[in-house]
Design a protein around this motif. Structure first.
Motif, PDB file in Angstrom:
ATOM      1  N   HIS A 105       5.294  -4.698   3.140  1.00 39.35           N
ATOM      2  CA  HIS A 105       4.361  -5.446   2.303  1.00 39.35           C
ATOM      3  C   HIS A 105       3.941  -6.717   3.032  1.00 39.35           C
ATOM      4  O   HIS A 105       4.529  -7.102   4.038  1.00 39.35           O
ATOM      5  CB  HIS A 105       4.975  -5.795   0.944  1.00 39.35           C
ATOM      6  N   ILE A 106       2.912  -7.340   2.506  1.00 38.61           N
ATOM      7  CA  ILE A 106       2.512  -8.674   2.971  1.00 38.61           C
ATOM      8  C   ILE A 106       3.027  -9.668   1.940  1.00 38.61           C
ATOM      9  O   ILE A 106       2.578  -9.678   0.794  1.00 38.61           O
ATOM     10  CB  ILE A 106       0.987  -8.780   3.108  1.00 38.61           C
ATOM     11  N   ALA A 107       3.994 -10.471   2.349  1.00 38.46           N
ATOM     12  CA  ALA A 107       4.556 -11.482   1.456  1.00 38.46           C
ATOM     13  C   ALA A 107       3.662 -12.712   1.481  1.00 38.46           C
ATOM     14  O   ALA A 107       3.222 -13.156   2.544  1.00 38.46           O
ATOM     15  CB  ALA A 107       5.972 -11.843   1.886  1.00 38.46           C
ATOM     16  N   MET A 108       3.416 -13.278   0.302  1.00 34.74           N
ATOM     17  CA  MET A 108       2.494 -14.408   0.173  1.00 34.74           C
ATOM     18  C   MET A 108       3.224 -15.614  -0.407  1.00 34.74           C
ATOM     19  O   MET A 108       3.224 -15.823  -1.631  1.00 34.74           O
ATOM     20  CB  MET A 108       1.312 -14.008  -0.708  1.00 34.74           C
ATOM     21  N   PRO A 157       1.019  -1.898   5.146  1.00 31.82           N
ATOM     22  CA  PRO A 157       0.246  -2.569   4.107  1.00 31.82           C
ATOM     23  C   PRO A 157      -1.251  -2.640   4.380  1.00 31.82           C
ATOM     24  O   PRO A 157      -2.047  -2.747   3.447  1.00 31.82           O
ATOM     25  CB  PRO A 157       0.873  -3.963   4.028  1.00 31.82           C
ATOM     26  N   VAL A 158      -1.648  -2.601   5.655  1.00 31.42           N
ATOM     27  CA  VAL A 158      -3.068  -2.552   6.015  1.00 31.42           C
ATOM     28  C   VAL A 158      -3.298  -1.243   6.749  1.00 31.42           C
ATOM     29  O   VAL A 158      -2.639  -0.964   7.759  1.00 31.42           O
ATOM     30  CB  VAL A 158      -3.477  -3.745   6.898  1.00 31.42           C
ATOM     31  N   ALA A 159      -4.221  -0.434   6.246  1.00 31.65           N
ATOM     32  CA  ALA A 159      -4.414   0.904   6.799  1.00 31.65           C
ATOM     33  C   ALA A 159      -4.843   0.851   8.257  1.00 31.65           C
ATOM     34  O   ALA A 159      -4.355   1.621   9.088  1.00 31.65           O
ATOM     35  CB  ALA A 159      -5.454   1.665   5.972  1.00 31.65           C
ATOM     36  N   ARG A 207       0.861  -1.179   0.000  1.00 29.28           N
ATOM     37  CA  ARG A 207       0.000   0.000   0.000  1.00 29.28           C
ATOM     38  C   ARG A 207       0.896   1.228   0.000  1.00 29.28           C
ATOM     39  O   ARG A 207       1.814   1.335   0.808  1.00 29.28           O
ATOM     40  CB  ARG A 207      -0.893  -0.029   1.245  1.00 29.28           C
ATOM     41  N   THR A 208       0.636   2.139  -0.913  1.00 34.36           N
ATOM     42  CA  THR A 208       1.458   3.341  -0.963  1.00 34.36           C
ATOM     43  C   THR A 208       1.161   4.228   0.242  1.00 34.36           C
ATOM     44  O   THR A 208       0.144   4.076   0.927  1.00 34.36           O
ATOM     45  CB  THR A 208       1.204   4.147  -2.244  1.00 34.36           C
ATOM     46  N   ALA A 209       2.048   5.186   0.477  1.00 36.70           N
ATOM     47  CA  ALA A 209       1.836   6.122   1.572  1.00 36.70           C
ATOM     48  C   ALA A 209       0.573   6.946   1.358  1.00 36.70           C
ATOM     49  O   ALA A 209       0.002   7.468   2.315  1.00 36.70           O
ATOM     50  CB  ALA A 209       3.054   7.028   1.710  1.00 36.70           C
ATOM     51  N   ASP A 210       0.110   7.036   0.108  1.00 42.14           N
ATOM     52  CA  ASP A 210      -1.126   7.759  -0.191  1.00 42.14           C
ATOM     53  C   ASP A 210      -2.356   6.862  -0.125  1.00 42.14           C
ATOM     54  O   ASP A 210      -3.473   7.325  -0.374  1.00 42.14           O
ATOM     55  CB  ASP A 210      -1.044   8.396  -1.579  1.00 42.14           C
ATOM     56  N   VAL A 248      -6.071  -3.266   0.210  1.00 45.86           N
ATOM     57  CA  VAL A 248      -5.382  -4.488   0.616  1.00 45.86           C
ATOM     58  C   VAL A 248      -6.277  -5.324   1.510  1.00 45.86           C
ATOM     59  O   VAL A 248      -6.334  -6.550   1.383  1.00 45.86           O
ATOM     60  CB  VAL A 248      -4.054  -4.153   1.321  1.00 45.86           C
ATOM     61  N   ARG A 249      -6.999  -4.684   2.422  1.00 44.51           N
ATOM     62  CA  ARG A 249      -7.889  -5.447   3.302  1.00 44.51           C
ATOM     63  C   ARG A 249      -8.909  -6.241   2.497  1.00 44.51           C
ATOM     64  O   ARG A 249      -9.213  -7.385   2.828  1.00 44.51           O
ATOM     65  CB  ARG A 249      -8.604  -4.505   4.279  1.00 44.51           C
TER      66      ARG A 249
END
Length: 298
Positions: free
Chosen positions: A211-214, A91-93, A31-34, A58-59
């Motif tokens: 990030h969330i690595a999968m 990665p998750v707001a 998720r970008t900073a924006d 992302v959620r």
């Protein structure tokens, strides 16, 4: 604070996810900073909506990530963009429940003259403690605490609502993994072990990202090294296989206590911590899953 990762930083942190270990491209959500959601792999990123139009955050994508039905960047209508073009946030707001696990590495417990617990020694951190890559980590006033430690951890991100999950089935509810830096006001905790929540709960005391690595379901995590680095010095490191309770076991254990939901985060414990001060630079390195770093201020 927005942090722009240079191409060289991305290369050092993320290229080893696949090139060094010789495995398939690691996929991830970011998720970008924006606030824009990204889907990608080591070859670059695309807007999440370009691959999955129904997912705007992302959620939204966490259940599909856990189910293994999330498309890859190759399926997007947009071309990949170099990852270094983006400043990344958490990665998750708004993460859900934030769990920490104490003394989960046997050697770390021994270093603290403690016995490894027979059951997971878990605690909660408030969501207000979470911050994104770069931080900064803000120390409390010295009159409140003058000894704060930082520690690297591998955290699990829950992707599907679940209850009473067997460890063997945990991959069905795990969206992925994220590096974190966890902080403790150690002098507060030393005054009384019942002050654990206070010592862990200051704002910015959990750096979460980038990030969330999968990994593929069933991936063997045992040889994954978790490393606490402060001002360029490795303070402690160990491998996931030396945990008393594995990440999948921790998911199962906590799902027997309460309902877990998408966006819940379980930090799985640290190999060791180091004291930080204003001006320190802290990095959590998780081989195969990336790393996150932050500067320290007061």
């Amino acid at each position: 604070m927005k942090v722009r990762a240079s191409d060289e930083v991305w290369r050092l942190l993320y290229e080893p996810l696949t090139r060094r270990w010789g495995v398939a491209l690691m996929r991830y959500l970011a998720r970008t900073a924006d606030g824009d959601a990204l889907l990608g792999d080591d070859d670059g990123v695309v807007p999440l909506e370009a691959a999955v139009p129904e997912h705007t955050s992302v959620r939204d994508a966490l259940p599909a990530a856990a189910a293994g039905t999330l498309p890859g960047a190759d399926d997007a209508t947009a071309e990949r963009t170099p990852r270094g073009n983006y400043s990344l946030g958490a990665p998750v707001a708004e993460p859900g429940k934030l769990f920490g696990i104490g003394l989960n590495y046997v050697e770390h417990a021994g270093d603290l003259s403690e016995d490894a617990p027979e059951e997971p020694a878990s605690f909660f951190k408030p969501t207000t403690a979470a911050t994104g890559p770069g931080g900064p980590i803000r120390l409390p006033p010295a009159e409140i605490s003058d000894r704060v430690t930082a520690e690297a951890e591998l955290a699990v991100v829950i992707g599907r609502t679940c209850r009473n999950v067997d460890a063997a089935d945990a991959d069905d509810v795990i969206a992925g993994y994220v590096p974190v830096i966890d902080m403790t006001a150690e002098d507060i905790l030393q005054r009384n072990p019942r002050f654990l929540t206070r010592s862990k709960s200051f704002d910015t005391f959990l750096v979460f990202g980038p990030h969330i690595a999968m990994p593929e379901p069933g991936a063997d995590l045992a040889d994954t090294t978790v490393r606490t680095v402060i001002d360029g010095e490795t303070i402690a490191e160990n491998v996931v296989g030396n945990m008393t309770f594995s990440p999948r076991e921790l998911v199962a254990y906590h799902s027997d206590v309460m309902t877990l939901q998408p966006g819940d985060v379980i930090s799985t414990g640290t190999p060791g911590a180091g004291v930080i001060e204003p001006g320190s630079h802290v990095r959590a390195e998780v081989d195969g899953f990336g790393g996150v770093a932050a500067d320290v201020t007061r």
